[in-house]
Design a protein around this motif. Sequence first.
Motif, PDB file in Angstrom:
ATOM      1  N   VAL A 136       1.041  -1.095   0.005  1.00  0.00           N
ATOM      2  CA  VAL A 136      -0.180  -0.139  -0.001  1.00  0.00           C
ATOM      3  C   VAL A 136       0.941   1.033  -0.128  1.00  0.00           C
ATOM      4  N   SER A 137       0.752   2.189  -0.987  1.00  0.00           N
ATOM      5  CA  SER A 137       1.461   3.443  -0.921  1.00  0.00           C
ATOM      6  C   SER A 137       1.391   4.085   0.301  1.00  0.00           C
ATOM      7  N   ARG A 138       2.355   4.927   0.495  1.00  0.00           N
ATOM      8  CA  ARG A 138       2.499   5.836   1.531  1.00  0.00           C
ATOM      9  C   ARG A 138       1.382   6.696   1.595  1.00  0.00           C
ATOM     10  N   PHE A 139       1.166   7.316   0.458  1.00  0.00           N
ATOM     11  CA  PHE A 139       0.192   8.232   0.400  1.00  0.00           C
ATOM     12  C   PHE A 139      -1.186   7.685   0.925  1.00  0.00           C
ATOM     13  N   GLU A 140      -1.535   6.531   0.407  1.00  0.00           N
ATOM     14  CA  GLU A 140      -2.828   6.020   1.194  1.00  0.00           C
ATOM     15  C   GLU A 140      -2.765   5.687   2.337  1.00  0.00           C
ATOM     16  N   VAL A 141      -1.561   5.118   2.961  1.00  0.00           N
ATOM     17  CA  VAL A 141      -1.674   5.084   4.442  1.00  0.00           C
ATOM     18  C   VAL A 141      -1.728   6.188   5.132  1.00  0.00           C
ATOM     19  N   SER A 146      -5.066   9.910   8.495  1.00  0.00           N
ATOM     20  CA  SER A 146      -5.718  11.209   8.962  1.00  0.00           C
ATOM     21  C   SER A 146      -7.235  11.010   9.050  1.00  0.00           C
ATOM     22  N   ALA A 147      -7.678  10.131   8.090  1.00  0.00           N
ATOM     23  CA  ALA A 147      -9.483  10.098   8.105  1.00  0.00           C
ATOM     24  C   ALA A 147      -9.725   9.428   9.611  1.00  0.00           C
ATOM     25  N   LEU A 148      -8.845   8.360  10.078  1.00  0.00           N
ATOM     26  CA  LEU A 148      -9.182   7.828  11.230  1.00  0.00           C
ATOM     27  C   LEU A 148      -8.953   8.427  12.410  1.00  0.00           C
ATOM     28  N   ALA A 149      -7.812   9.235  12.618  1.00  0.00           N
ATOM     29  CA  ALA A 149      -7.647  10.344  13.623  1.00  0.00           C
ATOM     30  C   ALA A 149      -8.704  11.479  13.669  1.00  0.00           C
ATOM     31  N   ALA A 384       3.685  -4.951  11.372  1.00  0.00           N
ATOM     32  CA  ALA A 384       3.113  -5.415  10.125  1.00  0.00           C
ATOM     33  C   ALA A 384       3.480  -4.273   8.945  1.00  0.00           C
ATOM     34  N   GLY A 385       4.235  -3.249   9.289  1.00  0.00           N
ATOM     35  CA  GLY A 385       4.768  -2.551   8.235  1.00  0.00           C
ATOM     36  C   GLY A 385       4.142  -1.104   8.183  1.00  0.00           C
ATOM     37  N   VAL A 386       3.216  -0.697   9.168  1.00  0.00           N
ATOM     38  CA  VAL A 386       2.483   0.594   9.287  1.00  0.00           C
ATOM     39  C   VAL A 386       3.001   1.370  10.479  1.00  0.00           C
ATOM     40  N   ARG A 387       3.968   2.359  10.395  1.00  0.00           N
ATOM     41  CA  ARG A 387       4.576   2.924  11.493  1.00  0.00           C
ATOM     42  C   ARG A 387       3.741   4.280  11.915  1.00  0.00           C
ATOM     43  N   ALA A 388       3.526   4.565  13.087  1.00  0.00           N
ATOM     44  CA  ALA A 388       3.074   5.678  13.803  1.00  0.00           C
ATOM     45  C   ALA A 388       4.019   6.824  13.790  1.00  0.00           C
ATOM     46  N   ARG A 414     -10.002   1.025   4.305  1.00  0.00           N
ATOM     47  CA  ARG A 414      -9.269   1.101   2.886  1.00  0.00           C
ATOM     48  C   ARG A 414      -8.136   0.115   3.087  1.00  0.00           C
ATOM     49  N   PHE A 415      -7.647  -0.439   4.004  1.00  0.00           N
ATOM     50  CA  PHE A 415      -6.596  -1.402   3.953  1.00  0.00           C
ATOM     51  C   PHE A 415      -7.504  -2.724   3.582  1.00  0.00           C
ATOM     52  N   GLY A 416      -8.612  -2.923   4.198  1.00  0.00           N
ATOM     53  CA  GLY A 416      -9.548  -3.872   3.689  1.00  0.00           C
ATOM     54  C   GLY A 416      -9.737  -3.969   2.244  1.00  0.00           C
TER      55      GLY A 416
END
Length: 426
Positions: A136-141, A146-149, A384-388, A414-416
């Motif tokens: 998954v692109s960094r932009f999508e992550v 941002s939406a979840l926050a 899993a590769g997603v860093r905060a 969106r990850f789903g």
Amino acid sequence: MEKLLHYVWQHRLYPLAPLLTTDGLPVEVIDPGLSNRDAGPDFFNAKVNIGGTLWVGNVELHERASDWRRHGHDADPAYDNVVLHVVGEADAASATSKGRRLPQMVLAVPPSLLAGYEELLAADRYPPCRRVLPHVSRFEVDSWLSALAAERLEEKAARIQTLVGATVADWEYVCFCTLARNFGFGVNGDAFEEWARHIDLKQIGKHRDSLFQVEAYFFGQAGLLEREPAEPDEYFDRLRREYAFLAHKFGLTPMDPVRWRFLRLRPQNFPYVRLAQLARLYHEGRAEFARLLAAASVAALRECLAVSVGTYWETHYAFGHASPRGSKTLRAASLDLLIINTVVPLSFAYGRWRMDDGLCEHAVSLLEQLKAENNHIVRAWRDAGVRAANAADSQALVHLRRNYCDRKDCLRCRFGYEYLKNAGRP
């Protein structure tokens, strides 16, 4: 299966073959409409061409066409504007409350999508979508975080707004209750909130200049002066006598002490110590609502909330239970949690209430300045590769876990979406 039908319709995952109604009329989906998660039809303002006629209206989806009548839609005027009934199986005809017969279309769920969805539901390792996360692109992550926050912040603000309504906009008391809940640090959060509702700030405000009387009021209302300590304790006896005086003066009733939890807590996290810290904060006036709002930086907020305890509590963690002398000042990580869970949502909710965008932006800025939390949820996503990158990201990941993953709501994630988009691929 009905959730998958929603997903297929919303994301236009239609079969390559022409779409037809059960009467053989061709269907062209111009706009699937706006998904509705509340009462009423599933999609609003859809645009579909059926047999050469353009229809603009609502769309309802069911696993079986007979669910239309089973759910009472045939007698509900709210469904009279439905222009197309999309079903997995056409086992009955459908009509509105006015008797208009609805066109129906059978929509199949692609086998690869069904298989991918079942994989997500059956995964025994968290997060279940970890296989696609590295791709998954960094932009999508960043966009999703941002939406979840924002969702997380809105959720917390809504809780505060409910309390504002119940207290007739007494923001000082709302601040006190919110801070108290977060002093429970999860384990005793509910108990601290219940305790806060047993505190009358106008009453205790008359004795605010005395830390001893504040402690007597706070511990007494917590129900922690009801039982004798295991060992004789002079300070406990003095507090109980003082509370008896205050209880008679104000007509006080303590909460049930059974609400407090102690199991698997470190001594410095015991409710006694946390209440002593709150008493000191209140006595010194460093956590007043106006003062927290006026703090312009994370450093200023840490200074406001960095509280220790009175002399007795420097050598005790419960009445009659001594501990080695040492600092019981809140640690940096605890201070940051109080800022994240108290000051940030209060600032955001107050900004909304005052229609002050500056306060809302300040709340978001505080999250972005703070370090990411270090908890099991954040660590699982990191592995899993997603860093905060900051506290806004870690709050997003906590929200993702509790409101999507735990509810198996992968179809809204969106990850789903990325996982299901690649379903069937090696």
